[in-house]
Scaffold this active site. Sequence first.
Site, mmCIF file in Angstrom:
data_model
loop_
_atom_site.group_PDB
_atom_site.id
_atom_site.type_symbol
_atom_site.label_atom_id
_atom_site.label_comp_id
_atom_site.label_asym_id
_atom_site.label_seq_id
_atom_site.Cartn_x
_atom_site.Cartn_y
_atom_site.Cartn_z
ATOM 1 N N VAL A 81 0.731 -1.305 0.134
ATOM 2 C CA VAL A 81 0.670 0.043 -0.236
ATOM 3 C C VAL A 81 1.040 1.392 0.291
ATOM 4 C CG1 VAL A 81 -2.143 -1.042 1.152
ATOM 5 C CG2 VAL A 81 -0.427 -0.385 2.730
ATOM 6 N N TYR A 172 4.987 3.927 17.370
ATOM 7 C CA TYR A 172 3.665 3.519 15.888
ATOM 8 C C TYR A 172 2.548 4.010 16.474
ATOM 9 C CZ TYR A 172 -0.396 0.760 16.064
ATOM 10 O OH TYR A 172 -1.896 -0.254 15.076
HETATM 11 N N1 NAD Z 1 -3.386 -5.494 16.532
HETATM 12 C C1 NAD Z 1 -3.702 -4.648 17.662
HETATM 13 O O1 NAD Z 1 -3.264 -4.954 19.261
HETATM 14 C C2 NAD Z 1 -3.807 -3.647 16.967
HETATM 15 C C3 NAD Z 1 -4.426 -2.146 18.381
HETATM 16 C C4 NAD Z 1 -4.788 -1.213 17.066
HETATM 17 C C5 NAD Z 1 -4.436 -1.098 15.878
HETATM 18 N N2 NAD Z 1 -4.398 -2.106 14.945
HETATM 19 C C6 NAD Z 1 -3.976 -2.101 13.815
HETATM 20 O O2 NAD Z 1 -4.853 -2.565 12.921
HETATM 21 C C7 NAD Z 1 -4.167 -3.203 11.742
HETATM 22 C C8 NAD Z 1 -4.152 -4.716 11.514
HETATM 23 O O3 NAD Z 1 -3.130 -5.226 12.666
HETATM 24 P P1 NAD Z 1 -3.294 -6.247 13.038
HETATM 25 O O4 NAD Z 1 -3.259 -6.609 14.016
HETATM 26 O O5 NAD Z 1 -3.856 -7.385 11.980
HETATM 27 O O6 NAD Z 1 -1.598 -7.074 12.349
HETATM 28 P P2 NAD Z 1 -0.589 -7.635 11.235
HETATM 29 O O7 NAD Z 1 0.340 -7.818 11.228
HETATM 30 O O8 NAD Z 1 -1.773 -9.132 11.659
HETATM 31 O O9 NAD Z 1 -1.710 -8.115 9.926
HETATM 32 C C9 NAD Z 1 -1.508 -6.649 9.555
HETATM 33 C C10 NAD Z 1 -1.280 -7.528 7.498
HETATM 34 O O10 NAD Z 1 -0.856 -6.398 6.894
HETATM 35 C C11 NAD Z 1 0.629 -6.841 5.699
HETATM 36 N N3 NAD Z 1 1.080 -5.021 5.774
HETATM 37 C C12 NAD Z 1 1.436 -4.223 6.712
HETATM 38 N N4 NAD Z 1 2.169 -2.976 5.278
HETATM 39 C C13 NAD Z 1 1.091 -3.938 3.937
HETATM 40 C C14 NAD Z 1 1.710 -3.241 3.338
HETATM 41 N N5 NAD Z 1 2.798 -1.568 3.122
HETATM 42 N N6 NAD Z 1 1.094 -2.938 2.090
HETATM 43 C C15 NAD Z 1 0.389 -4.043 1.986
HETATM 44 N N7 NAD Z 1 -0.287 -5.070 3.004
HETATM 45 C C16 NAD Z 1 0.341 -4.540 4.192
HETATM 46 C C17 NAD Z 1 0.630 -7.576 6.845
HETATM 47 O O11 NAD Z 1 1.205 -8.634 5.525
HETATM 48 C C18 NAD Z 1 -0.425 -8.464 7.527
HETATM 49 O O12 NAD Z 1 -1.443 -9.031 6.657
HETATM 50 C C19 NAD Z 1 -2.453 -2.524 11.904
HETATM 51 O O13 NAD Z 1 -3.431 -0.604 10.992
HETATM 52 C C20 NAD Z 1 -2.553 -2.675 12.922
HETATM 53 O O14 NAD Z 1 -1.699 -0.347 13.428
HETATM 54 C C21 NAD Z 1 -3.870 -3.400 15.686
#
Ligand code: NAD
Length: 265
Positions: A81, A172
Amino acid sequence: MAVNPISNGPISNGPTSSGRLAGKIAVVTGAASGIGRATAERFAAEGASVVLNDREAGALEKFATELTGKGAKAHFVPGDVSQEADVRRLMDEAVRAFGGIDILVANAGVIPEATLESATADLWDRTMATNGRGMFLCCKYAAAVMAKRGKGAIVCLSSISAFAGQPGQAVYGPSKFIASGLTRHLAIDLISKGVRVNAVAPGTIATPAVARMEKEGIDKVVKLHPIGRIGRPEEVANAILFLASDEASFITGAVLPVDGGYLAQ
Ligand SMILES: NC(=O)c1ccc[n+]([C@@H]2O[C@H](COP(=O)([O-])OP(=O)(O)OC[C@H]3O[C@@H](n4cnc5c(N)ncnc54)[C@H](O)[C@@H]3O)[C@@H](O)[C@H]2O)c1
């Protein structure tokens, strides 16, 4: 970025012929894992045609195959992305595969742990490339498609880290502040185009990204959630579903905490 067409066949009926998103076309970035995956699964179960993106092409293809095997309408477009050409291709492919875009879930993100001392300029740039530039590009190119049709809903992934100071979030946290800022400003920019823009701000959620954190760090964070546990990806997907659906037709520019009471303290 290669586009794999295996999921392009017309698949109708099955569990997806009705539901809260019946007839909608949804792009979900970062769909191969965690919250993105849970959201895409839920959207498909609610009747949406889903366009799945992730930079992990193998895992993405496997997931898309699983979904289509269950009778869902799914198309997958691997890509990064942070790369403008990949994002343009993603949105073009969504239009080509299903005829438009009703919903964007700008979810792809990285969750680095670093203090000001341990963070490097390179970590800052890599994090902002995905969490900042990537989210901006996805909103820009999806909104262009939505504006032409005069309707659409965008849901961005912010975080409690955008609002509450936490240890080890020097990079972050600010990157997630971008998600909340984009949400509010784009909501105003796009309101006349019929496009709503909202965000969820999850607390700590049990996804592979969090599993990669040191156990000590997770234990500390769990204690900060008044509900007494961390969340499940499906619980965030429920909130995203609501904001993306027509049930949220009067909601735009909102950032909804999904955090077991974390930000209420
Ligand atoms: N898990 C948490 O506690 C949490 C809390 C708040 C916010 N979030 C947000 O939720 C979203 C998802 O997090 P998650 O915990 O499911 O993470 P995750 O690592 O399980 O999944 C994230 C996915 O995004 C993909 N990704 C990363 N960079 C990318 C790029 N440049 N282009 C395309 N794909 C890309 C990864 O390959 C992965 O499959 C993120 O934006 C994260 O900041 C997560």
